[in-house]
Design a protein around this motif. Structure first.
Motif, PDB file in Angstrom:
ATOM      1  N   ALA A   1       0.836  -1.199   0.000  1.00  0.00           N
ATOM      2  CA  ALA A   1       0.000   0.000   0.000  1.00  0.00           C
ATOM      3  C   ALA A   1       0.872   1.251   0.000  1.00  0.00           C
ATOM      4  CB  ALA A   1      -0.925  -0.007   1.214  1.00  0.00           C
ATOM      5  N   HIS A   2       1.901   1.258   0.841  1.00  0.00           N
ATOM      6  CA  HIS A   2       2.813   2.407   0.900  1.00  0.00           C
ATOM      7  C   HIS A   2       3.511   2.600  -0.448  1.00  0.00           C
ATOM      8  CE1 HIS A   2       5.442   5.259   3.140  1.00  0.00           C
ATOM      9  NE2 HIS A   2       6.301   4.929   2.177  1.00  0.00           N
ATOM     10  N   ALA A   3       3.940   1.503  -1.060  1.00  0.00           N
ATOM     11  CA  ALA A   3       4.654   1.600  -2.336  1.00  0.00           C
ATOM     12  C   ALA A   3       3.738   2.116  -3.444  1.00  0.00           C
ATOM     13  CB  ALA A   3       5.233   0.232  -2.709  1.00  0.00           C
ATOM     14  N   VAL A   4       2.468   1.695  -3.430  1.00  0.00           N
ATOM     15  CA  VAL A   4       1.515   2.184  -4.427  1.00  0.00           C
ATOM     16  C   VAL A   4       1.311   3.682  -4.273  1.00  0.00           C
ATOM     17  CG1 VAL A   4      -0.913   2.129  -5.099  1.00  0.00           C
ATOM     18  CG2 VAL A   4       0.330  -0.011  -4.755  1.00  0.00           C
TER      19      VAL A   4
ATOM     20  N   PHE B   1       1.199   7.202   5.315  1.00  0.00           N
ATOM     21  CA  PHE B   1       2.045   7.618   4.187  1.00  0.00           C
ATOM     22  C   PHE B   1       2.306   9.114   4.221  1.00  0.00           C
ATOM     23  CE2 PHE B   1       2.044   9.450  -0.129  1.00  0.00           C
ATOM     24  CZ  PHE B   1       3.293   9.000  -0.542  1.00  0.00           C
ATOM     25  N   LEU B   2       1.249   9.901   4.384  1.00  0.00           N
ATOM     26  CA  LEU B   2       1.439  11.352   4.388  1.00  0.00           C
ATOM     27  C   LEU B   2       2.248  11.819   5.592  1.00  0.00           C
ATOM     28  CD1 LEU B   2      -2.061  12.517   3.091  1.00  0.00           C
ATOM     29  CD2 LEU B   2       0.098  12.424   1.835  1.00  0.00           C
ATOM     30  N   ALA B   3       2.097  11.119   6.715  1.00  0.00           N
ATOM     31  CA  ALA B   3       2.915  11.463   7.884  1.00  0.00           C
ATOM     32  C   ALA B   3       4.398  11.206   7.615  1.00  0.00           C
ATOM     33  CB  ALA B   3       2.450  10.659   9.094  1.00  0.00           C
ATOM     34  N   SER B   4       4.676  10.229   6.769  1.00  0.00           N
ATOM     35  CA  SER B   4       6.066   9.921   6.435  1.00  0.00           C
ATOM     36  C   SER B   4       6.629  10.861   5.372  1.00  0.00           C
ATOM     37  CB  SER B   4       6.177   8.479   5.929  1.00  0.00           C
ATOM     38  OG  SER B   4       5.669   8.342   4.606  1.00  0.00           O
ATOM     39  N   ARG B   5       5.762  11.658   4.772  1.00  0.00           N
ATOM     40  CA  ARG B   5       6.171  12.581   3.706  1.00  0.00           C
ATOM     41  C   ARG B   5       5.687  13.993   4.017  1.00  0.00           C
ATOM     42  NH1 ARG B   5       7.169  10.906  -1.470  1.00  0.00           N
ATOM     43  NH2 ARG B   5       7.571  13.136  -1.722  1.00  0.00           N
ATOM     44  N   PRO B   6       6.243  14.626   5.058  1.00  0.00           N
ATOM     45  CA  PRO B   6       5.806  15.983   5.402  1.00  0.00           C
ATOM     46  C   PRO B   6       6.024  16.978   4.272  1.00  0.00           C
ATOM     47  CG  PRO B   6       7.811  15.383   6.599  1.00  0.00           C
ATOM     48  CD  PRO B   6       7.303  14.133   5.966  1.00  0.00           C
ATOM     49  N   ASP B   7       6.896  16.651   3.326  1.00  0.00           N
ATOM     50  CA  ASP B   7       7.127  17.548   2.191  1.00  0.00           C
ATOM     51  C   ASP B   7       5.908  17.666   1.283  1.00  0.00           C
ATOM     52  OD1 ASP B   7       7.900  14.723   1.727  1.00  0.00           O
ATOM     53  OD2 ASP B   7       8.196  15.380  -0.351  1.00  0.00           O
TER      54      ASP B   7
ATOM     55  N   THR C   1      -0.508  -2.354  -7.532  1.00  0.00           N
ATOM     56  CA  THR C   1       0.951  -2.401  -7.613  1.00  0.00           C
ATOM     57  C   THR C   1       1.474  -1.028  -8.006  1.00  0.00           C
ATOM     58  OG1 THR C   1       1.073  -2.944  -9.984  1.00  0.00           O
ATOM     59  CG2 THR C   1       0.814  -4.802  -8.426  1.00  0.00           C
ATOM     60  N   PRO C   2       2.724  -0.727  -7.680  1.00  0.00           N
ATOM     61  CA  PRO C   2       3.303   0.545  -8.119  1.00  0.00           C
ATOM     62  C   PRO C   2       3.280   0.702  -9.630  1.00  0.00           C
ATOM     63  CG  PRO C   2       4.636  -0.397  -6.361  1.00  0.00           C
ATOM     64  CD  PRO C   2       3.627  -1.444  -6.740  1.00  0.00           C
ATOM     65  N   ALA C   3       3.514  -0.381 -10.365  1.00  0.00           N
ATOM     66  CA  ALA C   3       3.537  -0.288 -11.828  1.00  0.00           C
ATOM     67  C   ALA C   3       2.170   0.123 -12.365  1.00  0.00           C
ATOM     68  CB  ALA C   3       3.967  -1.620 -12.429  1.00  0.00           C
ATOM     69  N   GLN C   4       1.102  -0.397 -11.774  1.00  0.00           N
ATOM     70  CA  GLN C   4      -0.236   0.008 -12.209  1.00  0.00           C
ATOM     71  C   GLN C   4      -0.480   1.483 -11.937  1.00  0.00           C
ATOM     72  OE1 GLN C   4      -2.873  -2.643 -10.139  1.00  0.00           O
ATOM     73  NE2 GLN C   4      -2.629  -4.305 -11.621  1.00  0.00           N
ATOM     74  N   ALA C   5      -0.064   1.958 -10.771  1.00  0.00           N
ATOM     75  CA  ALA C   5      -0.239   3.372 -10.442  1.00  0.00           C
ATOM     76  C   ALA C   5       0.503   4.261 -11.435  1.00  0.00           C
ATOM     77  CB  ALA C   5       0.236   3.636  -9.014  1.00  0.00           C
ATOM     78  N   GLN C   6       1.709   3.864 -11.800  1.00  0.00           N
ATOM     79  CA  GLN C   6       2.500   4.648 -12.752  1.00  0.00           C
ATOM     80  C   GLN C   6       1.862   4.649 -14.134  1.00  0.00           C
ATOM     81  OE1 GLN C   6       6.072   2.414 -12.205  1.00  0.00           O
ATOM     82  NE2 GLN C   6       6.838   3.693 -10.517  1.00  0.00           N
ATOM     83  N   ALA C   7       1.393   3.486 -14.575  1.00  0.00           N
ATOM     84  CA  ALA C   7       0.790   3.388 -15.902  1.00  0.00           C
ATOM     85  C   ALA C   7      -0.500   4.194 -15.973  1.00  0.00           C
ATOM     86  CB  ALA C   7       0.517   1.923 -16.246  1.00  0.00           C
ATOM     87  N   ASN C   8      -1.294   4.148 -14.904  1.00  0.00           N
ATOM     88  CA  ASN C   8      -2.527   4.935 -14.891  1.00  0.00           C
ATOM     89  C   ASN C   8      -2.219   6.419 -15.011  1.00  0.00           C
ATOM     90  OD1 ASN C   8      -4.075   2.620 -14.577  1.00  0.00           O
ATOM     91  ND2 ASN C   8      -4.246   2.825 -12.357  1.00  0.00           N
ATOM     92  N   ALA C   9      -1.270   6.895 -14.223  1.00  0.00           N
ATOM     93  CA  ALA C   9      -0.927   8.314 -14.234  1.00  0.00           C
ATOM     94  C   ALA C   9      -0.419   8.758 -15.601  1.00  0.00           C
ATOM     95  CB  ALA C   9       0.106   8.621 -13.149  1.00  0.00           C
ATOM     96  N   ALA C  10       0.254   7.840 -16.294  1.00  0.00           N
ATOM     97  CA  ALA C  10       0.834   8.178 -17.597  1.00  0.00           C
ATOM     98  C   ALA C  10      -0.221   8.376 -18.671  1.00  0.00           C
ATOM     99  CB  ALA C  10       1.809   7.082 -18.035  1.00  0.00           C
TER     100      ALA C  10
END
Length: 330
Positions: free
Chosen positions: A35-38, A68-74, A290-299
Protein backbone atom coordinates in the motif's frame (compact mmCIF):
# COMPACT_ATOMS: atom_id res chain seq x y z
CA UNK A 1 0.20 15.96 -15.21
CA UNK A 2 -2.45 18.57 -15.98
CA UNK A 3 -4.46 19.95 -13.09
CA UNK A 4 -8.08 21.07 -12.83
CA UNK A 5 -10.01 22.85 -10.11
CA UNK A 6 -12.12 20.39 -8.12
CA UNK A 7 -15.42 22.24 -8.16
CA UNK A 8 -16.30 24.36 -5.16
CA UNK A 9 -13.36 23.07 -3.12
CA UNK A 10 -11.22 25.56 -5.04
CA UNK A 11 -8.37 23.02 -4.93
CA UNK A 12 -6.35 22.14 -8.00
CA UNK A 13 -5.86 18.41 -8.44
CA UNK A 14 -4.15 16.30 -11.06
CA UNK A 15 -6.65 14.96 -13.59
CA UNK A 16 -5.74 11.37 -12.74
CA UNK A 17 -5.94 10.50 -9.06
CA UNK A 18 -5.80 7.26 -7.11
CA UNK A 19 -8.80 5.35 -5.85
CA UNK A 20 -7.81 3.66 -2.59
CA UNK A 21 -10.58 1.12 -2.00
CA UNK A 22 -8.14 -1.69 -2.81
CA UNK A 23 -5.73 -0.53 -0.09
CA UNK A 24 -8.36 -1.44 2.50
CA UNK A 25 -9.63 -4.70 1.06
CA UNK A 26 -12.37 -6.17 -1.14
CA UNK A 27 -9.94 -6.65 -4.04
CA UNK A 28 -7.83 -9.37 -2.45
CA UNK A 29 -5.05 -8.85 0.06
CA UNK A 30 -2.80 -5.79 -0.23
CA UNK A 31 -0.14 -5.62 2.47
CA UNK A 32 0.93 -2.48 4.29
CA UNK A 33 4.27 -2.27 2.48
CA UNK A 34 2.57 -2.65 -0.88
CA UNK A 35 0.00 0.00 0.00
CA UNK A 36 2.81 2.41 0.90
CA UNK A 37 4.65 1.60 -2.34
CA UNK A 38 1.52 2.18 -4.43
CA UNK A 39 0.95 5.56 -2.79
CA UNK A 40 4.60 6.50 -3.27
CA UNK A 41 4.53 5.54 -6.95
CA UNK A 42 1.30 7.43 -7.56
CA UNK A 43 2.53 10.65 -5.98
CA UNK A 44 5.88 10.36 -7.76
CA UNK A 45 3.93 10.10 -11.03
CA UNK A 46 2.07 13.35 -10.44
CA UNK A 47 -1.04 12.14 -8.59
CA UNK A 48 -2.30 14.76 -6.13
CA UNK A 49 -5.79 13.40 -5.36
CA UNK A 50 -6.47 10.34 -3.20
CA UNK A 51 -9.98 8.97 -2.71
CA UNK A 52 -10.86 6.68 0.18
CA UNK A 53 -13.71 5.89 2.61
CA UNK A 54 -14.12 5.09 6.28
CA UNK A 55 -15.42 1.59 5.46
CA UNK A 56 -12.60 0.51 3.17
CA UNK A 57 -11.08 -2.20 5.32
CA UNK A 58 -12.92 -0.67 8.30
CA UNK A 59 -10.55 2.31 8.16
CA UNK A 60 -7.47 0.49 6.92
CA UNK A 61 -7.31 2.47 3.68
CA UNK A 62 -7.57 5.77 5.56
CA UNK A 63 -4.88 4.68 8.00
CA UNK A 64 -2.55 3.70 5.16
CA UNK A 65 -2.94 7.14 3.61
CA UNK A 66 -2.50 8.85 6.97
CA UNK A 67 0.69 6.93 7.67
CA UNK A 68 2.04 7.62 4.19
CA UNK A 69 1.44 11.35 4.39
CA UNK A 70 2.92 11.46 7.88
CA UNK A 71 6.07 9.92 6.43
CA UNK A 72 6.17 12.58 3.71
CA UNK A 73 5.81 15.98 5.40
CA UNK A 74 7.13 17.55 2.19
CA UNK A 75 3.75 16.76 0.60
CA UNK A 76 1.79 18.88 3.06
CA UNK A 77 -0.75 20.99 1.23
CA UNK A 78 -0.02 19.45 -2.18
CA UNK A 79 -2.11 16.27 -1.91
CA UNK A 80 -5.90 16.38 -1.52
CA UNK A 81 -7.50 13.48 0.32
CA UNK A 82 -11.21 12.83 -0.11
CA UNK A 83 -12.92 10.36 2.19
CA UNK A 84 -16.52 9.22 2.53
CA UNK A 85 -18.98 8.57 5.32
CA UNK A 86 -22.37 7.01 5.85
CA UNK A 87 -21.91 3.32 5.11
CA UNK A 88 -21.01 2.63 8.73
CA UNK A 89 -24.67 3.15 9.58
CA UNK A 90 -26.37 -0.11 10.56
CA UNK A 91 -29.05 -0.24 9.37
CA UNK A 92 -28.10 1.88 6.39
CA UNK A 93 -31.20 4.07 6.29
CA UNK A 94 -31.85 7.75 5.63
CA UNK A 95 -32.63 8.41 9.31
CA UNK A 96 -29.02 7.56 10.20
CA UNK A 97 -27.69 10.63 8.37
CA UNK A 98 -27.69 13.11 11.26
CA UNK A 99 -25.34 15.80 12.50
CA UNK A 100 -24.31 13.68 15.49
CA UNK A 101 -23.50 10.76 13.22
CA UNK A 102 -21.54 13.03 10.89
CA UNK A 103 -19.49 14.20 13.86
CA UNK A 104 -18.71 10.63 14.95
CA UNK A 105 -17.81 9.51 11.46
CA UNK A 106 -15.66 12.50 10.58
CA UNK A 107 -13.90 12.40 13.95
CA UNK A 108 -12.93 8.78 13.29
CA UNK A 109 -11.68 9.63 9.80
CA UNK A 110 -9.66 12.56 11.10
CA UNK A 111 -7.88 10.22 13.50
CA UNK A 112 -7.26 7.65 10.77
CA UNK A 113 -5.95 10.27 8.34
CA UNK A 114 -3.97 12.10 11.06
CA UNK A 115 -5.48 15.48 10.24
CA UNK A 116 -7.51 18.10 12.05
CA UNK A 117 -9.62 19.01 9.02
CA UNK A 118 -10.64 16.65 6.24
CA UNK A 119 -10.00 18.11 2.79
CA UNK A 120 -13.26 16.72 1.43
CA UNK A 121 -15.86 14.42 2.97
CA UNK A 122 -18.46 12.78 0.75
CA UNK A 123 -21.73 11.08 1.57
CA UNK A 124 -21.10 7.49 0.52
CA UNK A 125 -23.88 6.46 -1.87
CA UNK A 126 -26.63 7.24 0.63
CA UNK A 127 -30.30 6.34 0.25
CA UNK A 128 -31.88 8.66 -2.31
CA UNK A 129 -34.04 10.34 0.33
CA UNK A 130 -30.89 11.68 2.00
CA UNK A 131 -30.07 13.74 -1.07
CA UNK A 132 -33.48 15.45 -0.92
CA UNK A 133 -33.26 16.37 2.79
CA UNK A 134 -32.69 19.99 3.80
CA UNK A 135 -31.70 18.80 7.28
CA UNK A 136 -28.87 16.71 5.86
CA UNK A 137 -27.34 19.65 4.02
CA UNK A 138 -27.76 21.86 7.09
CA UNK A 139 -25.87 19.24 9.11
CA UNK A 140 -23.12 19.07 6.49
CA UNK A 141 -22.81 22.85 6.60
CA UNK A 142 -22.31 22.57 10.37
CA UNK A 143 -19.56 19.98 9.85
CA UNK A 144 -17.72 22.53 7.71
CA UNK A 145 -18.41 25.34 10.18
CA UNK A 146 -17.00 23.15 12.96
CA UNK A 147 -13.75 22.74 11.06
CA UNK A 148 -14.12 18.98 10.79
CA UNK A 149 -14.06 19.21 6.98
CA UNK A 150 -13.09 21.94 4.55
CA UNK A 151 -15.76 20.93 2.03
CA UNK A 152 -18.34 18.25 1.35
CA UNK A 153 -19.62 16.37 -1.64
CA UNK A 154 -21.61 13.27 -2.46
CA UNK A 155 -20.91 9.93 -4.06
CA UNK A 156 -23.95 8.64 -5.91
CA UNK A 157 -25.23 5.68 -7.90
CA UNK A 158 -27.72 7.31 -10.27
CA UNK A 159 -27.99 10.28 -12.57
CA UNK A 160 -31.08 11.54 -10.72
CA UNK A 161 -29.18 11.48 -7.41
CA UNK A 162 -26.32 13.42 -8.98
CA UNK A 163 -28.65 16.09 -10.33
CA UNK A 164 -30.33 16.46 -6.92
CA UNK A 165 -26.96 17.06 -5.28
CA UNK A 166 -25.70 19.43 -7.95
CA UNK A 167 -28.71 21.67 -7.29
CA UNK A 168 -27.57 22.27 -3.70
CA UNK A 169 -25.51 25.44 -3.27
CA UNK A 170 -22.74 24.10 -1.03
CA UNK A 171 -22.07 20.71 -2.63
CA UNK A 172 -18.48 20.92 -3.81
CA UNK A 173 -18.27 17.72 -5.84
CA UNK A 174 -20.18 14.73 -7.11
CA UNK A 175 -18.59 11.33 -7.50
CA UNK A 176 -20.25 9.04 -10.04
CA UNK A 177 -19.47 5.97 -12.12
CA UNK A 178 -18.31 7.11 -15.54
CA UNK A 179 -16.49 4.97 -18.07
CA UNK A 180 -16.70 3.62 -21.61
CA UNK A 181 -19.39 1.20 -20.37
CA UNK A 182 -21.31 3.79 -18.29
CA UNK A 183 -21.95 6.83 -20.47
CA UNK A 184 -25.28 8.12 -19.21
CA UNK A 185 -23.75 10.90 -17.02
CA UNK A 186 -22.56 12.58 -20.22
CA UNK A 187 -26.12 13.52 -21.11
CA UNK A 188 -27.14 15.68 -18.13
CA UNK A 189 -24.82 15.30 -15.15
CA UNK A 190 -21.60 16.66 -16.60
CA UNK A 191 -23.23 19.70 -18.25
CA UNK A 192 -25.19 20.50 -15.06
CA UNK A 193 -22.09 20.18 -12.90
CA UNK A 194 -20.05 22.40 -15.18
CA UNK A 195 -22.75 25.07 -15.17
CA UNK A 196 -23.02 24.97 -11.37
CA UNK A 197 -19.27 24.87 -10.73
CA UNK A 198 -19.47 21.44 -9.10
CA UNK A 199 -16.54 19.08 -9.49
CA UNK A 200 -16.96 15.63 -11.04
CA UNK A 201 -14.97 12.71 -9.65
CA UNK A 202 -15.20 9.79 -12.08
CA UNK A 203 -15.04 6.44 -10.32
CA UNK A 204 -14.91 2.80 -11.52
CA UNK A 205 -13.13 4.07 -14.64
CA UNK A 206 -11.92 0.63 -15.71
CA UNK A 207 -15.19 -1.19 -14.95
CA UNK A 208 -13.54 -3.13 -12.11
CA UNK A 209 -10.66 -4.08 -14.40
CA UNK A 210 -12.70 -5.22 -17.40
CA UNK A 211 -11.34 -2.29 -19.39
CA UNK A 212 -7.78 -3.33 -18.66
CA UNK A 213 -8.33 -6.05 -21.27
CA UNK A 214 -6.69 -8.63 -18.99
CA UNK A 215 -9.72 -10.79 -18.14
CA UNK A 216 -11.47 -13.54 -20.04
CA UNK A 217 -14.26 -16.04 -19.49
CA UNK A 218 -11.98 -18.28 -17.43
CA UNK A 219 -10.65 -15.62 -15.04
CA UNK A 220 -11.24 -16.50 -11.38
CA UNK A 221 -11.33 -13.91 -8.59
CA UNK A 222 -10.48 -14.53 -4.94
CA UNK A 223 -13.42 -15.11 -2.57
CA UNK A 224 -12.64 -11.83 -0.72
CA UNK A 225 -12.71 -9.87 -4.01
CA UNK A 226 -15.99 -8.06 -4.68
CA UNK A 227 -15.72 -9.18 -8.30
CA UNK A 228 -16.50 -12.65 -6.97
CA UNK A 229 -18.91 -11.99 -4.10
CA UNK A 230 -20.87 -9.00 -5.45
CA UNK A 231 -21.26 -9.97 -9.08
CA UNK A 232 -25.05 -9.93 -8.74
CA UNK A 233 -25.30 -7.19 -6.09
CA UNK A 234 -25.24 -9.51 -3.09
CA UNK A 235 -23.34 -7.05 -0.84
CA UNK A 236 -23.92 -3.59 -2.34
CA UNK A 237 -25.10 -1.96 -5.56
CA UNK A 238 -24.20 -4.21 -8.47
CA UNK A 239 -23.17 -1.14 -10.46
CA UNK A 240 -19.98 -0.97 -8.39
CA UNK A 241 -18.86 -4.36 -9.75
CA UNK A 242 -17.98 -4.46 -13.46
CA UNK A 243 -20.11 -1.29 -13.74
CA UNK A 244 -23.21 -3.47 -13.59
CA UNK A 245 -22.42 -5.08 -16.94
CA UNK A 246 -22.91 -8.87 -16.95
CA UNK A 247 -19.42 -10.35 -16.84
CA UNK A 248 -19.61 -12.32 -20.08
CA UNK A 249 -21.02 -9.30 -21.92
CA UNK A 250 -18.30 -7.09 -20.47
CA UNK A 251 -15.50 -9.43 -21.47
CA UNK A 252 -16.69 -9.51 -25.08
CA UNK A 253 -17.16 -5.74 -25.20
CA UNK A 254 -13.74 -5.18 -23.62
CA UNK A 255 -12.16 -7.20 -26.43
CA UNK A 256 -13.72 -4.81 -28.91
CA UNK A 257 -12.41 -1.83 -26.94
CA UNK A 258 -8.94 -3.39 -26.85
CA UNK A 259 -9.02 -3.61 -30.63
CA UNK A 260 -9.50 0.16 -30.80
CA UNK A 261 -6.48 1.01 -28.65
CA UNK A 262 -3.96 3.24 -30.46
CA UNK A 263 -0.39 2.06 -30.77
CA UNK A 264 1.71 2.77 -27.71
CA UNK A 265 -1.24 2.84 -25.28
CA UNK A 266 -2.66 0.12 -23.10
CA UNK A 267 -6.39 -0.53 -23.11
CA UNK A 268 -6.57 0.81 -19.56
CA UNK A 269 -4.86 4.04 -20.66
CA UNK A 270 -7.33 4.34 -23.53
CA UNK A 271 -10.22 4.02 -21.04
CA UNK A 272 -8.74 6.64 -18.72
CA UNK A 273 -7.94 8.98 -21.59
CA UNK A 274 -11.58 8.76 -22.74
CA UNK A 275 -12.78 9.94 -19.34
CA UNK A 276 -10.26 12.77 -19.04
CA UNK A 277 -11.45 14.05 -22.43
CA UNK A 278 -15.06 14.44 -21.29
CA UNK A 279 -15.94 18.11 -20.61
CA UNK A 280 -16.76 18.65 -16.95
CA UNK A 281 -14.64 15.87 -15.47
CA UNK A 282 -12.35 17.14 -12.70
CA UNK A 283 -10.46 13.95 -11.82
CA UNK A 284 -10.67 10.24 -12.51
CA UNK A 285 -9.75 7.77 -9.76
CA UNK A 286 -8.47 4.41 -11.01
CA UNK A 287 -7.31 2.00 -8.35
CA UNK A 288 -3.94 0.28 -8.37
CA UNK A 289 -2.68 -2.77 -6.50
CA UNK A 290 0.95 -2.40 -7.61
CA UNK A 291 3.30 0.55 -8.12
CA UNK A 292 3.54 -0.29 -11.83
CA UNK A 293 -0.24 0.01 -12.21
CA UNK A 294 -0.24 3.37 -10.44
CA UNK A 295 2.50 4.65 -12.75
CA UNK A 296 0.79 3.39 -15.90
CA UNK A 297 -2.53 4.93 -14.89
CA UNK A 298 -0.93 8.31 -14.23
CA UNK A 299 0.83 8.18 -17.60
CA UNK A 300 -2.51 8.11 -19.42
CA UNK A 301 -2.67 11.90 -19.28
CA UNK A 302 0.49 12.18 -21.38
CA UNK A 303 -1.21 10.83 -24.51
CA UNK A 304 -2.99 13.03 -27.04
CA UNK A 305 -6.77 13.15 -27.21
CA UNK A 306 -8.46 10.17 -28.82
CA UNK A 307 -9.49 10.75 -32.43
CA UNK A 308 -13.06 11.35 -33.50
CA UNK A 309 -12.98 7.98 -35.24
CA UNK A 310 -11.95 6.19 -32.04
CA UNK A 311 -14.57 8.05 -30.01
CA UNK A 312 -17.27 7.07 -32.50
CA UNK A 313 -16.16 3.43 -32.46
CA UNK A 314 -16.25 3.35 -28.65
CA UNK A 315 -19.76 4.80 -28.70
CA UNK A 316 -20.77 2.08 -31.14
CA UNK A 317 -19.48 -0.66 -28.82
CA UNK A 318 -21.59 0.82 -26.05
CA UNK A 319 -24.72 1.12 -28.15
CA UNK A 320 -24.47 -2.40 -29.57
CA UNK A 321 -23.26 -4.40 -26.58
CA UNK A 322 -23.70 -2.55 -23.29
CA UNK A 323 -26.44 0.07 -23.36
CA UNK A 324 -29.36 -2.34 -22.86
CA UNK A 325 -27.83 -3.67 -19.64
CA UNK A 326 -27.06 -0.37 -17.85
CA UNK A 327 -28.46 2.77 -19.40
CA UNK A 328 -31.96 2.73 -17.96
CA UNK A 329 -30.92 1.36 -14.57
CA UNK A 330 -28.68 4.14 -13.28
Amino acid sequence: MRSRVLGRTGREVGVIGLGCWQLGGDWGEVGDDTAHAVLEAAVASGVTFLDTADVYGDGRSERAIGAFLASRPDLAGSVTVATKMGRRADPHVAEAYTYDAFCRWTDRSRVNLRTDTLDLVQLHCPPSAVLRSDDVYDALDRVVEDGRAAAYGVSVETVDEALAAIARPHVASVQIILNVFRRKPLEQVLPAAAEAGVGIIARVPLASGLLSGRYDEQTQFAPDDHRAYNRHGEAFDVGETFSGVPYDVGVRAAREVAGLTPSGMTTAQLALRWIVQQPGVSVVIPGARTPAQAQANAAADAFPDLSDETLAALADVYDRDVREHVHARW
